[in-house]
Design an enzyme around this catalytic site. Structure first.
Site, short mmCIF file in Angstrom:
data_model
loop_
_atom_site.label_atom_id
_atom_site.label_comp_id
_atom_site.label_asym_id
_atom_site.label_seq_id
_atom_site.Cartn_x
_atom_site.Cartn_y
_atom_site.Cartn_z
N GLY A 67 -1.72 -7.46 -1.10
CA GLY A 67 -3.13 -6.64 -1.38
C GLY A 67 -2.84 -5.00 -1.24
O GLY A 67 -3.47 -4.19 -1.56
N GLN A 68 -1.87 -4.67 -0.42
CA GLN A 68 -1.49 -3.19 -0.29
C GLN A 68 -1.59 -2.26 -1.25
O GLN A 68 -1.37 -2.71 -2.02
CB GLN A 68 -0.16 -3.36 0.66
CG GLN A 68 -0.82 -3.18 2.14
CD GLN A 68 0.16 -5.50 2.16
OE1 GLN A 68 0.37 -5.58 0.87
NE2 GLN A 68 0.82 -5.42 2.95
N LYS A 69 -1.77 -1.23 -0.86
CA LYS A 69 -1.90 -0.48 -2.69
C LYS A 69 0.16 -0.54 -3.16
O LYS A 69 -0.51 -1.03 -4.67
CB LYS A 69 -2.17 0.63 -2.32
CG LYS A 69 -3.30 1.52 -3.43
CD LYS A 69 -3.21 3.03 -2.99
CE LYS A 69 -4.55 3.80 -4.19
NZ LYS A 69 -5.92 3.06 -3.53
N MET A 71 1.42 -2.61 -3.14
CA MET A 71 2.08 -3.79 -3.64
C MET A 71 1.40 -4.33 -4.98
O MET A 71 1.25 -5.23 -6.22
CB MET A 71 1.72 -5.27 -2.61
CG MET A 71 3.10 -5.55 -0.77
SD MET A 71 4.31 -6.43 -2.35
CE MET A 71 3.78 -7.33 -3.73
#
Length: 200
Positions: A67-69, A71
């Site tokens: 869920g990192q930016k 990704m």
């Protein structure tokens, strides 16, 4: 004697949410009933979970995508052939609720996810000050955002496991009924069409 074709098809479900919302912890708790020390997911995790629906076995493949930016721009690569969406929200992180809402709205606009069921997992209910499922429904304006699909908000805690099975069962139920509903809608549409032609 069971018919070979009577088994429900396997379903593929996406598990999305912001980094730190508890997706991987939640997935491993659900699958193994254990608490894992998870690092931020770079890429994705895949787990197969057996479920029962109307005494029939269905195997659900859960894709847990980071869920990192950086990704999130790759989320769309996983949308095709998805039967439903589990979206995890950290209800204790007030500062990122707007970001989570934006990402969910953006995701649901994709053509591959049109009409698919959504279960919002209102995670971290065990943390003081966490928003309730009702408050998440209001804050995320879900009645409007999800008015063209089946949806449900499930309060849960990835660490204790509370509410996880209920949320997963709800997803399995919605995935199945969505497929049935699509068949019914198609039949209704074709009948209406043939009646129109018959009147001419």
């Amino acid at each position: 004697m069971g018919l070979k074709g009577s088994r429900l098809p396997d379903a593929r479900v996406l598990l999305l949410g912001l980094d730190g919302s508890g997706k991987s912890t939640l997935l491993y708790k659900l699958k193994y009933d254990e608490r894992f020390q998870t690092a931020p997911t770079v890429g994705f995790n895949v787990e197969m979970i057996d479920a029962k629906q109307n005494r029939k076995k269905i195997t659900v493949t859960v894709w847990d995508v980071g869920g990192q930016k950086k990704m999130r721009e790759h989320w769309k690569s996983f949308y095709q052939d998805t039967a439903g969406l589990l979206f995890v929200v950290d209800c204790s992180d007030n500062g990122r609720l707007e970001e989570a809402k934006h990402e969910l709205e953006h995701t649901l606009k994709n053509e591959h996810l049109q009409g698919l069921p959504v279960v919002v997992l209102a995670n971290k209910q065990d943390v003081g000050g966490a928003l309730t499922a009702t408050e998440i429904t209001e804050r995320f304006n879900l009645r409007k955002t999800c008015n063209n699909r089946d949806w449900f908000v499930q309060p849960c805690s990835a660490t204790s496991g509370a509410g996880l099975e209920d949320g997963f069962r709800r997803m399995v139920h919605l995935v199945k009924t969505t497929n049935d509903a699509n068949i019914k809608e198609t039949v209704k549409y074709l009948r209406a069409k043939s009646m129109k032609h018959g009147k001419k």
